[in-house]
Enzyme design. Structure first.
Site, short mmCIF file in Angstrom:
data_model
loop_
_atom_site.label_atom_id
_atom_site.label_comp_id
_atom_site.label_asym_id
_atom_site.label_seq_id
_atom_site.Cartn_x
_atom_site.Cartn_y
_atom_site.Cartn_z
N GLY A 116 0.85 -0.98 0.15
CA GLY A 116 -0.15 0.19 0.14
C GLY A 116 0.73 1.28 0.17
O GLY A 116 0.32 2.18 0.00
N TYR A 140 -11.14 4.45 -11.01
CA TYR A 140 -10.80 5.06 -9.63
C TYR A 140 -10.52 6.65 -10.03
O TYR A 140 -10.15 7.17 -9.14
CB TYR A 140 -9.58 4.73 -9.03
CG TYR A 140 -9.36 3.10 -9.29
CD1 TYR A 140 -10.18 2.30 -8.39
CD2 TYR A 140 -8.33 2.51 -9.82
CE1 TYR A 140 -10.06 0.88 -8.12
CE2 TYR A 140 -8.05 1.34 -9.83
CZ TYR A 140 -9.09 0.44 -8.93
OH TYR A 140 -8.65 -0.82 -9.06
N ARG A 168 -7.94 2.16 -14.93
CA ARG A 168 -7.71 3.28 -13.66
C ARG A 168 -8.55 4.34 -13.72
O ARG A 168 -9.19 4.68 -12.78
CB ARG A 168 -6.23 3.28 -13.15
CG ARG A 168 -5.65 1.78 -12.81
CD ARG A 168 -4.32 1.98 -11.98
NE ARG A 168 -4.68 2.26 -10.73
CZ ARG A 168 -4.49 3.41 -10.13
NH1 ARG A 168 -3.90 4.58 -10.88
NH2 ARG A 168 -4.60 3.68 -8.98
N CYS A 193 -15.39 1.67 -27.22
CA CYS A 193 -16.76 2.18 -27.23
C CYS A 193 -17.39 2.24 -25.60
O CYS A 193 -18.22 1.62 -25.48
CB CYS A 193 -17.44 1.09 -28.14
SG CYS A 193 -16.67 0.91 -29.53
N GLU A 253 4.50 -6.43 1.48
CA GLU A 253 3.93 -6.78 0.21
C GLU A 253 3.80 -5.52 -0.42
O GLU A 253 2.80 -5.36 -1.15
CB GLU A 253 2.51 -7.50 0.51
CG GLU A 253 2.63 -8.69 1.39
CD GLU A 253 1.19 -9.36 1.89
OE1 GLU A 253 1.17 -10.19 2.51
OE2 GLU A 253 0.26 -8.43 1.67
N PRO A 254 4.87 -5.04 -1.10
CA PRO A 254 4.60 -3.78 -1.79
C PRO A 254 4.20 -4.28 -3.34
O PRO A 254 5.06 -5.09 -3.92
CB PRO A 254 6.06 -2.90 -1.72
CG PRO A 254 6.95 -4.03 -1.38
CD PRO A 254 6.23 -5.11 -0.72
N GLY A 255 3.56 -3.55 -3.90
CA GLY A 255 3.31 -4.01 -5.33
C GLY A 255 3.49 -2.66 -6.18
O GLY A 255 4.72 -2.42 -6.91
N ARG A 256 2.81 -1.87 -6.00
CA ARG A 256 2.83 -0.37 -6.95
C ARG A 256 4.14 0.37 -6.52
O ARG A 256 4.52 0.74 -7.50
CB ARG A 256 1.55 0.48 -6.22
CG ARG A 256 1.17 1.61 -6.92
CD ARG A 256 0.30 2.56 -6.38
NE ARG A 256 -0.82 1.92 -5.78
CZ ARG A 256 -1.90 1.84 -6.46
NH1 ARG A 256 -2.11 2.25 -7.44
NH2 ARG A 256 -2.91 1.17 -5.89
N TYR A 282 -1.08 -2.09 -12.18
CA TYR A 282 -2.44 -2.38 -12.28
C TYR A 282 -3.09 -1.70 -13.54
O TYR A 282 -4.09 -1.36 -13.78
CB TYR A 282 -3.14 -1.68 -11.12
CG TYR A 282 -2.80 -2.16 -9.64
CD1 TYR A 282 -3.20 -3.40 -9.27
CD2 TYR A 282 -2.03 -1.54 -8.77
CE1 TYR A 282 -2.60 -3.91 -8.07
CE2 TYR A 282 -1.56 -1.87 -7.62
CZ TYR A 282 -1.86 -3.16 -7.19
OH TYR A 282 -1.59 -3.74 -6.07
N1 LLP Z 1 -0.98 -6.95 -0.03
C1 LLP Z 1 -2.47 -7.18 0.02
C2 LLP Z 1 -3.10 -8.10 0.85
C3 LLP Z 1 -3.03 -6.41 -1.00
O1 LLP Z 1 -4.37 -6.51 -0.92
C4 LLP Z 1 -2.43 -5.54 -1.68
C5 LLP Z 1 -3.17 -4.78 -2.71
C6 LLP Z 1 -1.15 -5.49 -1.82
C7 LLP Z 1 -0.52 -6.22 -0.88
C8 LLP Z 1 -0.34 -4.69 -2.72
O2 LLP Z 1 -0.72 -3.24 -2.66
P1 LLP Z 1 0.13 -2.07 -3.24
O3 LLP Z 1 1.51 -2.00 -2.60
O4 LLP Z 1 0.19 -2.23 -4.68
O5 LLP Z 1 -0.52 -0.72 -3.16
N2 LLP Z 1 -6.31 -2.25 -8.66
C9 LLP Z 1 -6.11 -1.05 -7.43
C10 LLP Z 1 -5.29 -1.50 -6.30
C11 LLP Z 1 -5.92 -2.83 -5.58
C12 LLP Z 1 -4.87 -3.26 -4.65
C13 LLP Z 1 -5.46 -4.35 -3.90
N3 LLP Z 1 -4.61 -4.80 -3.14
C14 LLP Z 1 -5.41 -0.01 -8.19
O6 LLP Z 1 -5.33 0.06 -9.75
O7 LLP Z 1 -5.14 1.02 -7.64
#
Ligand code: LLP
Length: 440
Positions: free
Chosen positions: A247, A332, A328, A359, A288-291, A388
């Site tokens: 997050g 959002y 997105r 469309c 758990e970083p993704g973004r 994403y």
């Molecule tokens: N861990 C858990 C349990 C999660 O649910 C998520 C994201 C992450 C880690 C990774 O979060 P991050 O570091 O990427 O913020 N589709 C949406 C984002 C949905 C996130 C869902 N969970 C978007 O495009 O903003």
């Protein structure tokens, strides 16, 4: 916002990783997802560094949902980073890349029996359990397979982080986890300790995504630590792991002010050390970083295909991609920054709305952005699209999904091929008349 290797030359031509985007567009076609190797590596390594400074050292599990392909999993493996998966498909991708399953955390509020079986038989490191039904299912299936399942319980701490409602997860009214308000978390704990074939390793709580404040992360750790003390008093149970999720916010536009991850982790560590009772080990932190790893490494290149000014004066610039490759903005109201290749961004000709090709009136990529005049044939770069975008891409309107290419030091390597029309009909079967007798 921009990848680390973003440059613009004297003619306002944009390059990423030393490769001009015009060259990328001509070689690979548009729309095109570009990922910058340097940015990815720097982000991964800076997380790893901050985690090493914790006592005990923390561990990162990249959230595959943000962007995953076999090459990405291979890169993570090379970098010694774990992976958070939420489906059999993500797990399969990791295994295809040769990732060590022990470095995988299996998430998701729904795991099918097949997925649980796959996770157990392939030896994933941890299951993050989201419901009582799942606890029972993992216990039973592990028994059938003669395995022990290492689990974390997903808790919902009641922390409302300021972010878009669709990506908030920590508040009590959430489909995720065991709420820490009505006793369900205590029941989950009791069952996790009592059911056979389960080894409870600790607790998890993810409070949401794209969070800019530091405090919610620290409060999250604090809430989990308080519950650990309850677990100790009631059950003589003390966990090894505290997983605070991902997050960490990123910069999509000039007003975004991402948090300092090293400071967050230092504060989390300090909180945990303070709340660990004497004589017990401080649990290991998982994140758990993704973004935060992949978003700003990504740029999408489009080509302008039409422009029009409508009554009322709004100027539309239509490009060859849109909500199929980036949902997105529609989902959002996400805001992105775009630039026109080869034109001075400091001398805008007006305010434009960049529309996609799909469309759907809501298929707008960027609303009201000041740009030098975009003309048909120009290339447009949209920044911060690494997370994403590809992961949530669709074939709406039967448009093939774009390729993904990695750039570094003036070189490129294809990570994901552009889909073909054949790919689109791969699983289709021909029409059979009812009288043909082929129906079952
Ligand atoms: N861990 C858990 C349990 C999660 O649910 C998520 C994201 C992450 C880690 C990774 O979060 P991050 O570091 O990427 O913020 N589709 C949406 C984002 C949905 C996130 C869902 N969970 C978007 O495009 O903003």
């Amino acid at each position: 916002m921009f990848p680390d290797t973003y440059t613009v030359d004297g003619h306002y031509h944009i390059a990423i990783g030393g490769v001009p985007i015009r060259q990328l567009a001509e070689e690979y076609g548009t729309p095109l997802y570009v990922l910058d190797y340097d940015t990815l590596i720097h982000r991964i390594q800076s997380f790893q560094e901050s985690l090493r400074e914790m006592n005990p050292p923390g561990q990162a599990f990249y959230a595959g949902k943000a962007f995953l392909s076999t090459a990405m999993a291979g890169l993570l493996k090379d970098q010694g980073m774990g992976l958070d998966v939420v489906s059999g498909g993500e797990l399969y991708t990791a295994l295809e890349a040769g990732m060590d399953p022990a470095r995988v955390v299996f998430h998701g509020n729904v795991k099918t029996e097949d997925e649980i079986r796959m996770g157990l038989s392939r030896g994933v490191g941890y299951f993050v359990v989201d419901s009582l039904a799942e606890l029972a299912a993992i216990s039973r299936i592990a028994g059938e397979l003669g395995e022990q399942a290492a689990i974390l319980l997903r808790l919902t701490p009641g922390i409302e982080a300021h972010t878009h409602a669709f990506i908030q997860t920590g508040q009590f009214d959430s489909k995720f986890g065991f709420g820490m308000i009505d006793g369900i978390h205590e029941e989950a704990l009791e069952q996790a300790l009592r059911l056979p074939n389960l080894v409870l390793k600790g607790f998890h709580a993810h409070i949401g995504s794209q969070i800019f404040d530091e405090d919610p992360f620290v409060h999250n750790a604090q809430r989990l630590m308080e519950f650990m003390r309850v677990a100790l008093e009631r059950h003589r149970y003390w966990p090894d792991v505290l997983d605070i999720g991902g997050g960490f916010g990123v910069q999509y536009g000039p007003d975004d002010d991402p948090p300092q991850v090293p400071r967050i982790l230092a504060r989390v560590n300090e909180t945990m050390r303070r709340l660990t009772p004497p004589g017990y080990p401080v649990p290991t932190v998982f994140i758990e970083p993704g973004r935060a790893i992949v978003a700003e490494a990504g740029v999408t290149i489009y080509q302008v295909r039409a422009t029009k000014t409508v009554p009322g004066g709004r100027r539309y610039v239509a490009v060859d991609g849109g909500m199929g490759d980036n949902i997105r903005p529609a989902l959002y109201q996400a805001a992105y920054v775009a630039q026109v290749d080869g034109k001075n961004p400091e001398t805008p000709a007006g305010v434009y709305t960049i529309a996609g090709r799909y469309c759907e009136s809501g298929d707008i990529l960027v609303k009201d952005i000041a740009l030098p005049e975009p003309e048909v044939g120009d290339y447009l770069a949209v920044y911060g699209t690494g997370a994403y975008n590809y992961a949530m891409a669709s074939n709406y309107n039967r448009v093939p999904r774009p390729a993904v290419v990695l750039v570094d030091k003036a070189r490129t390597v294809l990570w994901v091929k552009r889909e073909s029309y054949e790919d689109l009909v791969r699983n289709d079967l021909p029409w059979r008349r009812p009288e043909e007798g082929r129906w079952r």
